[in-house]
Scaffold this motif. Structure first.
Motif: not given
Length: 625
Positions: A90-96, A513-527
């Motif tokens: 969460l902090a890394h979404t604020i400080f890149k 493959i991209h793994v984001e610093e957020t727990p979940w990515i909804p299917p609508s934003e998957r691809i």
């Protein structure tokens, strides 16, 4: 497709939270009071000191657990997920990455997660030992059998992890509710016998104890903190249950039962000083010892199970965030979210727990090792709280400083008090934490060096395709999918395939493959999909660090983009890299060798992403770091 799970009914989740979340803190009454008066030899056994200690415990439960964690930290979520790594993400979404705070926050988060592993070794060992030690209270002749019995229970517990906890997990809540009702009932019995213990609710007794005995009180804090172990767990498990069930479970069951039992043990010591040998098992007299051993053993098994499952969960998060190598993750239930089993973590943790039980030999000795990792993690969480309050909740600077500073002073006192235990066993969980910290930071740095090497030698994909189709190679039927890193350029597997086989498939997809610093990515934003020309395409799959990266299932979602895949005519090309150490660049030699060893033992990427083994073609490449 893994995505955020649906929440069950509030009542069912509250019952489950009682069983899973509060197992650790719920078994603390087994050893806390005995540890305080047994390990801190300078605490005089007087009525004033008993009232002061019980008052410290009660107000610690109120301030640290109830206010800090239950009321405040449960609001500090990363899309519903809690825990140190979720806070770091969460902090890394604020400080890149270009921010000066990015790396210090990364180190803090990784170290906090590492300390959890140290705690996860001590918790099963001390919990099971403290329960079985009730046998020697019943009859000293059983004392030589305490450690062997504890080892049998622990080995049995770790041996059944591969079966999953979906079945017995349904019993955890009811059993722990009975346990907390039992704790409360035991407390009431002893409060009735010594009602003066009710004065411990007055914080004046805690303050009086501290001001009259400042040095002794400072030392005693290292044992008082045993009553708060498990506070981090309730925050880390927020993603499984949600904040409301955890709050309801705490205020309706756990907190009242713990306060009653600690006051009851204090009342017992006021009326019967001889009960100091083991206040918990002597609350009702000798006739109750064997039933209490049975009930407490059931409770500590559940507490240990929760810690083991927590180690699996945090490992999965670390893998998703690129802090640990790919490992085999087995889903033990087709319907229950979070029911996972990681064999390598399971057996390594079991070996460490066995060493702790044999090496320390008793729960009394283990209490000397307990607390340092817990309080370190608590302090790190408080530091992250400032960034959440200031930059996520957008509170004013004064509030964002005052609240974390208040809790930070408390955490710092507990941590420094526990630092006195380092030579008496506190080094053990700390050593585990530093070892895991070294592994995670080395793995992250090694992957960065591999990526830098690949970027340095990368051939831009657009330019390569443009030159390739000046004189197109022979096209063969079928679909080829080349796994490609975010900054890899043209995949080495494609270059080797053209060099050796001289052909190109009818359809070619480059998959990143991209793994984001957020727990979940909804299917609508998957691809995301992009056409590159000549029947070549770029596919980008996005996952959260708690999502399951299942490539075949994600490919099914590509129908919405007009792409269909038949697994029988689709080949996956994967570059298998051989890492070579270069003593003139990169990391220290020992870290490079550690990274290479970990890399060689990491799970195969095709296996990790659930690609059918008979559809995978691996082509090798050498990379220097």
């Amino acid at each position: 497709m893994s995505q955020r799970p649906e929440k069950s009914s509030l009542t069912a989740l509250t019952i489950a939270a009682v069983g899973i979340v509060y197992g650790d803190i719920g078994t603390s009454p087994l050893y806390t009071m005995r540890a305080i008066f047994g390990n801190v030899g300078n605490v005089a056994f007087t009525a004033e000191n008993i009232l002061g200690i019980v008052s410290l415990i009660i107000w610690g439960l109120i301030i640290i657990v109830s206010v800090k964690y239950v009321l405040i930290m449960l609001k500090a979520d990363n899309r519903g997920e809690g825990g140190t790594l979720a806070l770091m993400a969460l902090a890394h979404t604020i400080f890149k990455k270009n921010s000066r705070l990015y790396f210090p926050l990364l180190v803090l988060g990784v170290f906090g997660a590492s300390l959890f592993y140290g705690d996860s070794v001590i918790t099963p060992a001390i919990s099971v030992l403290s329960a079985v030690e009730g046998l020697e209270v019943a009859t000293p002749i059983l004392k030589p059998y305490v450690v062997p019995i504890a080892l049998v229970i622990l080995v049995g517990l770790y041996s059944v992890q591969s079966k999953g906890t979906a079945g017995i997990g349904k019993l955890f809540g009811p059993i722990m509710i009975f346990w907390f009702l039992l704790l409360g009932a035991l407390g009431i019995v002893n409060i009735v016998a010594a009602p003066e213990i009710l004065m411990a609710f007055n914080p004046w007794y805690a303050l009086s104890f501290v001001t009259n005995n400042p040095f002794i009180a400072f030392i005693a804090l290292s044992e008082v903190v045993l009553a708060f172990t498990g506070a981090e767990t309730l925050y880390a498990d927020m993603g499984h249950f949600g904040p409301q069930p955890i709050r309801r479970a705490w205020f309706r069951f756990v907190f009242p039962a713990l306060v009653l039992n600690y006051m009851g043990q204090g009342g017992l010591l006021l009326s019967r000083p001889d009960a100091l040998a083991n206040p918990f098992f002597m609350q009702l007299g000798s006739w109750s010892i064997y039933p209490l051993v049975i009930f407490s053993t059931m409770a500590v098994i559940i507490a240990s199970q929760a810690t083991i499952s927590g180690a699996f969960s945090i490992t999965k998060q670390a893998i998703g965030l690129g802090l640990m190598p790919r490992m085999k993750i087995i889903h033990t239930s087709p319907s229950e979210f979070g029911q996972i089993y990681i064999p390598s973590i399971n057996w390594m943790q079991m070996c460490a727990v066995i060493l702790a039980v044999i090496g320390f030999g008793s729960s009394e000795n283990l209490t000397a090792a307990y607390g340092l990792a817990v309080t370190g993690a608590m302090l790190i969480t408080t530091i992250f709280l400032f960034f959440v309050m200031r930059y996520v909740w957008k509170l004013n600077l004064a509030v964002s400083i005052i609240v974390p500073v208040f809790f930070g002073i408390t955490d710092a006192l507990l941590f420094t008090s526990n630092s006195l235990k380092i030579s008496h066993g506190g080094w053990f969980p700390l050593a585990i934490g530093f070892a895991l910290f070294t592994v995670m930071m080395t793995w992250r740095r090694g992957r960065h060096l591999v990526g830098e090497n690949q970027r340095m030698h990368a051939i831009p994909l657009d330019a390569f395709l443009k030159s390739l189709f000046f004189m197109p190679p022979h096209r063969v039927a079928g679909t080829a999918i080349f796994l490609r890193g975010e900054h890899d350029g043209t995949p080495q597997a494609l270059l080797h395939n053209l060099s050796h086989n001289k052909v190109l498939h009818e359809r070619v997809f480059f998959l990143t493959i991209h793994v984001e610093e957020t727990p979940w990515i909804p299917p609508s934003e998957r691809i995301q999909a992009e056409e590159l020309g000549h029947n070549c395409y770029q596919l980008d799959f996005y996952y959260g660090f708690n999502d399951e990266a299942d490539i075949p299932k994600t490919l099914e979602l590509c129908k919405e983009y007009g792409y269909t895949f038949d697994m029988m005519t689709t080949s996956f090309f994967v570059s298998r890299q051989t890492i070579i150490s270069n003593p003139l660049t990169g990391m220290a030699r020992w870290r490079e060798m550690l990274f290479i060893w970990i890399y060689r033992n990491a799970r195969n990427p095709a296996d990790f992403y659930r690609i059918p083994a008979n559809r995978v073609i691996e082509l090798g490449a050498r990379v220097e770091i």
